[in-house]
Design an enzyme around this catalytic site. Structure first.
Site, short mmCIF file in Angstrom:
data_model
loop_
_atom_site.label_atom_id
_atom_site.label_comp_id
_atom_site.label_asym_id
_atom_site.label_seq_id
_atom_site.Cartn_x
_atom_site.Cartn_y
_atom_site.Cartn_z
N TYR A 194 -18.32 -5.22 -21.66
CA TYR A 194 -16.63 -5.57 -21.76
C TYR A 194 -15.99 -4.71 -20.30
O TYR A 194 -15.94 -3.87 -20.57
CB TYR A 194 -16.36 -4.95 -23.03
CG TYR A 194 -17.34 -5.63 -24.62
CD1 TYR A 194 -17.67 -7.19 -24.26
CD2 TYR A 194 -17.70 -4.80 -25.52
CE1 TYR A 194 -18.30 -7.54 -25.40
CE2 TYR A 194 -17.97 -4.86 -26.22
CZ TYR A 194 -18.96 -6.71 -26.36
OH TYR A 194 -19.08 -6.57 -27.71
N HIS B 94 -28.33 -7.43 -26.13
CA HIS B 94 -26.98 -7.96 -25.63
C HIS B 94 -26.65 -9.39 -25.41
O HIS B 94 -27.14 -9.26 -24.68
CB HIS B 94 -26.16 -7.26 -25.05
CG HIS B 94 -24.22 -7.99 -25.46
ND1 HIS B 94 -23.45 -7.31 -24.30
CD2 HIS B 94 -23.56 -8.42 -26.08
CE1 HIS B 94 -22.75 -7.53 -24.46
NE2 HIS B 94 -22.91 -9.15 -26.21
P1 NAD Z 1 -12.07 -9.96 -33.63
O1 NAD Z 1 -12.45 -10.54 -34.93
O2 NAD Z 1 -12.70 -7.93 -34.30
O3 NAD Z 1 -10.39 -9.77 -33.16
C1 NAD Z 1 -9.91 -9.25 -31.91
C2 NAD Z 1 -8.96 -9.80 -32.03
O4 NAD Z 1 -7.95 -9.47 -33.67
C3 NAD Z 1 -7.60 -9.06 -31.16
O5 NAD Z 1 -7.17 -10.07 -30.31
C4 NAD Z 1 -7.16 -7.93 -32.40
O6 NAD Z 1 -6.19 -7.53 -31.37
C5 NAD Z 1 -7.01 -9.04 -33.06
N1 NAD Z 1 -6.43 -7.41 -34.14
C6 NAD Z 1 -6.87 -6.92 -34.77
N2 NAD Z 1 -6.34 -6.63 -35.99
C7 NAD Z 1 -5.61 -7.68 -35.79
C8 NAD Z 1 -4.63 -6.92 -37.30
N3 NAD Z 1 -4.65 -5.95 -37.79
N4 NAD Z 1 -3.35 -8.13 -37.11
C9 NAD Z 1 -3.42 -9.49 -36.27
N5 NAD Z 1 -4.56 -9.04 -35.35
C10 NAD Z 1 -5.56 -8.07 -35.55
O7 NAD Z 1 -12.98 -9.53 -32.58
P2 NAD Z 1 -13.60 -9.09 -31.66
O8 NAD Z 1 -13.04 -7.92 -31.02
O9 NAD Z 1 -14.60 -9.83 -30.73
O10 NAD Z 1 -14.91 -8.39 -32.26
C11 NAD Z 1 -15.34 -7.54 -32.98
C12 NAD Z 1 -16.08 -6.24 -31.76
O11 NAD Z 1 -17.39 -6.82 -32.00
C13 NAD Z 1 -15.48 -6.72 -30.30
O12 NAD Z 1 -14.47 -5.55 -30.15
C14 NAD Z 1 -17.32 -5.70 -30.65
O13 NAD Z 1 -17.46 -4.39 -30.63
C15 NAD Z 1 -18.07 -6.31 -31.54
N6 NAD Z 1 -18.37 -8.04 -30.98
C16 NAD Z 1 -19.73 -7.75 -30.78
C17 NAD Z 1 -20.49 -8.80 -30.66
C18 NAD Z 1 -21.93 -9.41 -29.45
O14 NAD Z 1 -22.42 -8.09 -29.90
N7 NAD Z 1 -22.69 -10.58 -28.94
C19 NAD Z 1 -20.02 -10.04 -30.30
C20 NAD Z 1 -18.54 -10.31 -31.11
C21 NAD Z 1 -17.91 -9.16 -31.33
#
Ligand code: NAD
Length: 320
Positions: free
Chosen positions: A60, A125
């Site tokens: 990231y 990952h």
């Molecule tokens: P997410 O579905 O959590 O969406 C994040 C987006 O939503 C960001 O733009 C954020 O600003 C916005 N957001 C969050 N809360 C909000 C609210 N209350 N109102 C409006 N917008 C809002 O997607 P993500 O960040 O990709 O997933 C969460 C976490 O999961 C990542 O940060 C990571 O740590 C993990 N992740 C891991 C993998 C992997 O291991 N392959 C893949 C995806 C995500």
């Protein structure tokens, strides 16, 4: 009345994760730029509101997320056992490398950036981009050595296609893989992870579900440029968001509540880049546990999303 964030057990690990987890990919500027000061404020507010689980990866922001998270956690000034940290290995800005040599070196680099002596969970990952047999025969055994050395407490695997989890879990001794992290498969538009939960439970594997907002699809602002969804899926989610807005509802709140409602999922990892989002997502969880969700609005959103339900996108090495 519950006014604190619920803690849920993670498989057989003995860890108790806050049901809302802090996804730190935004701290690597993955969803637009965020200052170090704002990032630190998000982490502080999250911890203050009961979030004890923080997830990052060297991938990231090309190591930025780990550095910023490490600094913010240190600034909390609380004992190390009060928060749970997961990071990952095998995926880097330079590409994928799941070799024993690389992942063994990787944890030392991550610990340095995070300013920690150990991480609670180290996850391979996005394993669909590697050889799954290498994950089974080389990467996971290397992670077991890291466990013995006390650098990590638990081992996990992450990926998008659900089939990679069963492939690996069917081939490693029970108790070897402690946790899986699935993403974009337990959201209002795609809930395919549900079918896998009984299998994961039978294996004693903890379940973390990430991206409840489908990486921005289920937000008023919409997804980032790089989002891999089809134009059809993007349009349907945008229509659902617009519908909610018109009705005075918040699609992100309803989506969070949808994902949080299945207690077989230990933590719903959401990426947050403002204190306001942290507060909204925690409030959504507390509202769910006290007053329940708005079933009618949720049903209306599900109806709008029906034509694209469970639609995903290709990822990893295409296998026939
Ligand atoms: P997410 O579905 O959590 O969406 C994040 C987006 O939503 C960001 O733009 C954020 O600003 C916005 N957001 C969050 N809360 C909000 C609210 N209350 N109102 C409006 N917008 C809002 O997607 P993500 O960040 O990709 O997933 C969460 C976490 O999961 C990542 O940060 C990571 O740590 C993990 N992740 C891991 C993998 C992997 O291991 N392959 C893949 C995806 C995500």
């Amino acid at each position: 009345m519950t006014t604190t964030l619920e803690l849920r057990p993670l498989g057989n690990t003995g860890l108790k994760l806050s049901c809302v987890g802090f996804g730190a990919s935004p701290l690597g500027n993955v969803f637009g730029p965020i200052s170090e000061q704002d990032a630190s404020a998000c982490v502080r507010e999250a911890f203050r509101l009961g979030i004890n689980f923080f997830d990052t990866s060297p991938y990231y922001g090309g190591t930025l997320s780990e550095k910023v998270l490490g600094k913010a956690l240190k600034a909390l000034g609380v004992p190390r056992n009060e928060y749970i940290v997961s990071t990952k290995c095998g995926r880097y800005i330079e590409g994928f490398d799941f070799s024993a040599e690389r992942v063994t070196r990787s944890i030392d680099e991550s610990l340095e950036r995070l300013q920690l002596n150990y991480v609670d969970i180290l996850q391979c990952h996005d394993i669909e981009f590697g050889s799954l047999d290498q994950i089974v025969n080389e990467t996971i055994p290397a992670l077991q050595k890291l466990k013995e050395a006390g650098k990590i407490r638990f081992i996990g695997i992450t990926g998008l296609p659900l089939g990679v989890f069963t492939y690996v879990l069917d081939r490693v001794p029970p108790g070897t893989v402690d946790v899986i992290l699935s993403y974009c498969h337990y959201s209002v538009n795609d809930s395919t992870l549900e079918d896998l939960l009984p299998y994961l439970k039978s294996k004693g594997v903890g379940v973390i579900s990430a991206s409840p907002l489908s990486m921005g699809l289920l937000t008023e602002c919409g997804p980032p440029e790089w989002h891999p969804a089809s134009p059809e899926l993007k349009a349907a989610c945008q229509a659902a968001a617009a519908y909610c807005k018109e009705k005075g509802k918040n699609i992100s709140k309803l989506s969070m509540q949808y994902s949080l409602s299945n207690k077989d999922i230990s933590s719903v990892l959401v990426g947050m880049n403002s204190v306001r989002q942290v507060e909204e997502n925690v409030a959504a969880a507390i509202e769910l546990s006290t007053a329940g969700t708005d079933e009618i609005a949720l049903a209306e959103i599900e109806d709008i999303l029906k034509p694209v339900k469970n639609q995903t996108w290709p990822t990893g090495i295409q296998r026939s």
